[in-house]
Design an enzyme around this catalytic site. Structure first.
Site, PDB file in Angstrom:
ATOM      1  N   ALA A 257      11.075  36.292  75.483  1.00 35.28           N
ATOM      2  CA  ALA A 257      10.840  35.054  76.216  1.00 35.28           C
ATOM      3  C   ALA A 257      11.786  35.014  77.402  1.00 35.28           C
ATOM      4  CB  ALA A 257      11.054  33.838  75.313  1.00 35.28           C
ATOM      5  N   GLU A 291      15.580  29.699  73.856  1.00 33.19           N
ATOM      6  CA  GLU A 291      15.244  29.440  75.259  1.00 33.19           C
ATOM      7  C   GLU A 291      15.597  28.016  75.652  1.00 33.19           C
ATOM      8  OE1 GLU A 291      14.645  32.072  76.908  1.00 33.19           O
ATOM      9  OE2 GLU A 291      14.467  33.207  75.051  1.00 33.19           O
TER      10      GLU A 291
END
Length: 826
Positions: A257, A291
């Site tokens: 990610a 994230e």
């Protein structure tokens, strides 16, 4: 093209302040190119000076500085020199850019399921100049105002909230200051689910062909997102600062990610097409938490230069596991950290490319690529756990909060973080930082005769204090657990003298510190009978990591590890341990450390263990039994040799109910049939026709490459060498099957050609993508002295890019570990 050096970045940051970035992209010019118009408003602190702007276009049409036209022909090697700067400047650039197919820059991908196209921006590490003109370094942050023209019917997402102003025209809200490598645009006919939490608009998005799966899984994704937002708001006392929060699952993504503020991109395999085991769901939840932590660590406060990467990744890794442990259903997430992340990190520490957590040399941007590894992630997170043990959680949280507040929307570095922690804790951390953050290497911990032994690595000596525990187990019970602070090389552990012979003694049993554990001989002997009965999942993970690490160091016979696997693995309860240990045994222990003649019998033992686990799963009702059945069936599918059973499973006959209709599982079975030479071309074509998805297309490439014929290997090599349209994931799929061969003579002729192949691919594929292909294409599986010689010849080349060289160094080290083990154990 030259990579930006730290000296150049320092000089440019002293000269300039970027006040505003305006970017206008036209994505409606067909599948190969897009239009890019950039306006940069910046201040020069030394009027009359000169600098350069970064730009790598297909064609440069017009450039003007403060209204005066510049010659587009003056662009050289990705740099456009600007002279005679005023105090206040406006640079305007119009160019045609190229879509990429390697996951870097503005990547364009066609979904074979419905022939729809998708575009996403991944501007890490130095790809921003392939999308717009910019001063491409992390400490020249600026607000971005982005507008996008796209085909009608596409949805455009980005760092700022989107407003559709006309058919095919979207304007994104101006952002707070961002580093160039965080800017993204994601465009295509996305399937979307939207929500709101605590005043934050939320969205999750994926390719239209994944829409059904996305909607089915949206509830869990959004629940995790909401819980993590609440957790970070409580912990930091600083609200999320970037407006809307979109999570986009994109195709052919290189990493897991990317933390683009307001628009996080994820690899779209995290939208599961089939059965998902608990460890897979945990990994997705952890990635969501990781994230999101970056919104504070990395996005709000960004490292000044790449040598302080740890200020991004170590913190996000630690905070993510802390969050999922405290606010999701995964209370045992640290077990997964130990057996997955730390295993990765210890391997990086053993390699010649090891480096400190902080301050690792990064003389230019590309050289920093190799530091995105298990040291910056796993070791850094472990070091932060030790810092908390050293100063206390209250002081740690206070120091982190002060650091974030005082550097908000700016940049920071190690010295500034350490200063904040010293104020919060009231103590000097200079010696602690020097030992833990600024010195490479992992200590070795062992227990002998009631004494904990700490052995620093000879090449990287340091005086690292360890806060940990030592535990002993026998007969399915915990016999002793002693908390220890090891501040010297010999530390008595009271209470171990009462532990009977034959007990399993585990240093660092709760996995609190960063050190490679050496198990004593009596403990190793006891693992076959006793490991499965150890009641502590953390301790079992520590034992597995220690055992497999000892195999890599040629200290334990790989047959011992296989025997422990056959006895203990079928009785394991942790999904993370089951999944990761089976993967490492089948992809490393068997093919690398055992001689060729022993490999198929070893895989048969693994398959028997999988059958044991399948039988056990059948007696457990509900989701727990289904999860075990999926794990067991996947392992059997890649190790079993009963071709009749494999064919039945490929047809969906006799598989666990939870795997019915699971295309990914079917491809796994077909891959094993192909590996055994029992899958014909027409069968592959029929499977591809039945699964027109991107995942199916990639799986078919891997199945074709893995077949044990000279024609299959020639086809795979040719695709990698000659196919200029081969995407990053397609190259990985082909490369991942190439070296699998029951007869080494099938692949020996290619060993000496690997260097030329990699250099040729580097002309069309960026380092971020190619470094991953190197891991697949290095001939590590051909464990022979001649392979080591050829690998050394690759490293001797002067035409390797930094990312390729680092990946070859690590693969070469793994090959030499396997050779050392075979020399010792036969």
């Amino acid at each position: 093209m030259p990579s930006l050096t730290r000296a150049e970045a320092t000089a440019r940051a002293a000269l300039l302040t970027v006040d505003a970035m305006e970017v206008d992209l036209d994505l409606d010019r067909g599948p190969e190119v897009f239009g890019s118009r950039t306006t940069i408003r910046f201040t020069c602190h030394d009027p009359g000076g000169r600098t350069f702007v970064d730009l790598r276009p297909r064609a440069l049409h017009a450039v003007s500085l403060n209204g005066a036209a510049l010659d587009p022909a003056s662009l050289a090697e990705g740099r456009l020199v600007l002279t005679g700067l005023a105090a206040q400047n406006v640079l305007e650039v119009e160019a045609t850019m190229g879509f990429s197919h390697d996951g870097q820059g503005l990547h364009r991908s066609t979904d074979p399921a419905d022939d729809e196209d998708y575009v996403y921006g991944h501007l890490f590490l130095d790809a921003a100049p392939t999308v717009f003109a910019c001063f491409d370094q992390p400490d020249l942050k600026a607000p971005y105002t982005v507008a996008v023209t796209a085909p009608e019917g596409w949805t455009v997402l980005g760092n700022g909230g989107a407003t559709v102003t006309a058919p095919g025209r979207t304007e994104l809200a101006t952002t707070p200051p961002l580093a160039t490598y965080f800017v993204t645009v994601c465009a295509g006919p996305w399937a979307s689910v939207r929500d709101e939490h605590d005043g934050i608009p939320l969205g999750i998005h994926a390719r239209r062909s994944l829409g059904t799966h996305l909607r089915e899984q949206a509830g869990h994704v959004l629940e995790t997102t909401r819980a993590c937002f609440d957790h970070y708001h409580r912990l930091f006392g600083i609200r999320y600062p970037f407006g809307e929060y979109h999570q986009v699952f994109v195709p052919e993504f290189n990493a897991g990610a990317m933390e683009n503020p307001g628009c996080v991109t994820f690899r779209d395999t995290m939208v599961f097409r089939g059965a998902a085991t608990p460890d897979q769901v945990l990994q997705r939840s952890n990635t969501i938490a990781h994230e999101m932590a970056h919104m504070w660590f990395g996005d709000l406060v960004t490292m000044r230069w790449w040598d302080d990467l740890w200020l991004n990744e170590s913190f996000a890794e630690y905070m993510a596991y802390r969050a999922v442990t405290e606010v999701t259903e995964f209370a045992d997430a640290w077990v997964e950290f130990g057996v997955v992340s730390k295993m990765w990190g210890y391997a990086a520490e053993r390699a010649p490319s090891t480096h400190p957590v902080a301050g690792s040399p990064a003389p230019d941007a590309l050289s920093a690529l190799g530091n995105f590894d298990g040291i910056s992630y796993a070791k850094g997170a472990s070091v932060l756990r030790q810092l908390i043990a050293h100063v206390g959680d209250e002081a740690f949280t206070a120091g982190v909060t002060e650091y974030l507040r005082s550097h908000a929307f700016g940049n920071g570095e190690l010295a500034e973080f350490r200063a904040a922690m010293e104020v919060a804790s009231g103590r000097s951390l200079a010696a602690w930082s020097a030992a833990w953050l600024e010195t490479a290497g992992a200590d070795r911990l062992a227990v002998e005769h009631g004494v904990l032994l700490r052995t620093p690595p000879a090449d990287h000596p340091a005086d690292r204090p360890h806060t940990l525990d030592v535990a002993a187990f026998a007969g399915g019970r915990e016999l002793a657990r002693v908390d220890v602070v090891a501040e010297c090389d010999r530390t008595p552990v009271p209470g171990l003298d009462a532990v009977p012979p034959g007990a399993i003694v585990v240093p660092n049993a709760s996995d609190l510190t960063w050190a490679e554990v050496s198990l004593d001989a009596a403990t190793t002997d006891a693992l076959v009978e006793g490991l499965a009965d150890v009641p502590d999942a953390d301790a079992r993970a520590v034992v597995w990591v220690a055992l497999l690490g000892a195999v890599h160091r040629a200290e334990v016979d790989p047959r011992t590890a296989l025997a422990v696997f056959a006895a203990a693995w079928p009785r394991e309860t942790s999904s993370a341990v089951l999944s990761r240990v089976a993967l490492l045994v089948t992809t490393q222990v068997v093919p690398l450390f055992l001689p060729p003649a022993e490999q198929e019998p070893a895989l048969a033992r693994v398959a028997d263990a999988a059958d044991e686990l399948l039988a056990r799963a059948a007696g457990i009702r509900g989701d727990a039994g289904s999860a075990l059945a999926v794990l067991a069936a996947r392992v059997w599918a890649r190790t079993g040799s009963d071709t009749d059973r494999l064919r039945r499973w490929a047809a969906g006959d006799g598989i666990p109910d939870v795997l019915e209709g699971d295309d990914d599982f079917r491809w796994g079975v077909l891959r094993r049939l192909a590996t055994l030479g029992r899958l014909a071309d027409d069968e592959i074509e029929a499977a591809e026709a039945a699964d027109r998805s991107l995942a199916g297309s990639l799986a078919a490439l891997g199945v074709r490459a893995v077949r044990p014929t000279s024609a299959a290997k020639e086809w795979a090599w040719g695709r990698l060498r000659d196919d200029t349209e081969l995407s990053n994931h397609a190259a990985l799929a082909v490369g991942g099957g190439f070296w699998v061969a029951p007869d080494p003579e099938l692949v020996r002729p290619y060993v000496d050609r690997v260097g030329d192949l990699l250099v040729g691919m580097s002309a069309r594929m960026g380092d971020d993508a190619l470094s991953r292909v190197v891991t697949a294409m290095h001939p590590t599986r051909l464990v022979e002295e001649a392979t080591a010689t050829a690998s050394g010849a690759i490293l001797a080349r002067a035409d390797l890019t930094p990312g390729v060289r680092r990946a070859v160094v690590d693969a070469d080290h793994e090959l030499r570990e396997a050779l050392a083990s075979r020399r010792r154990f036969g």
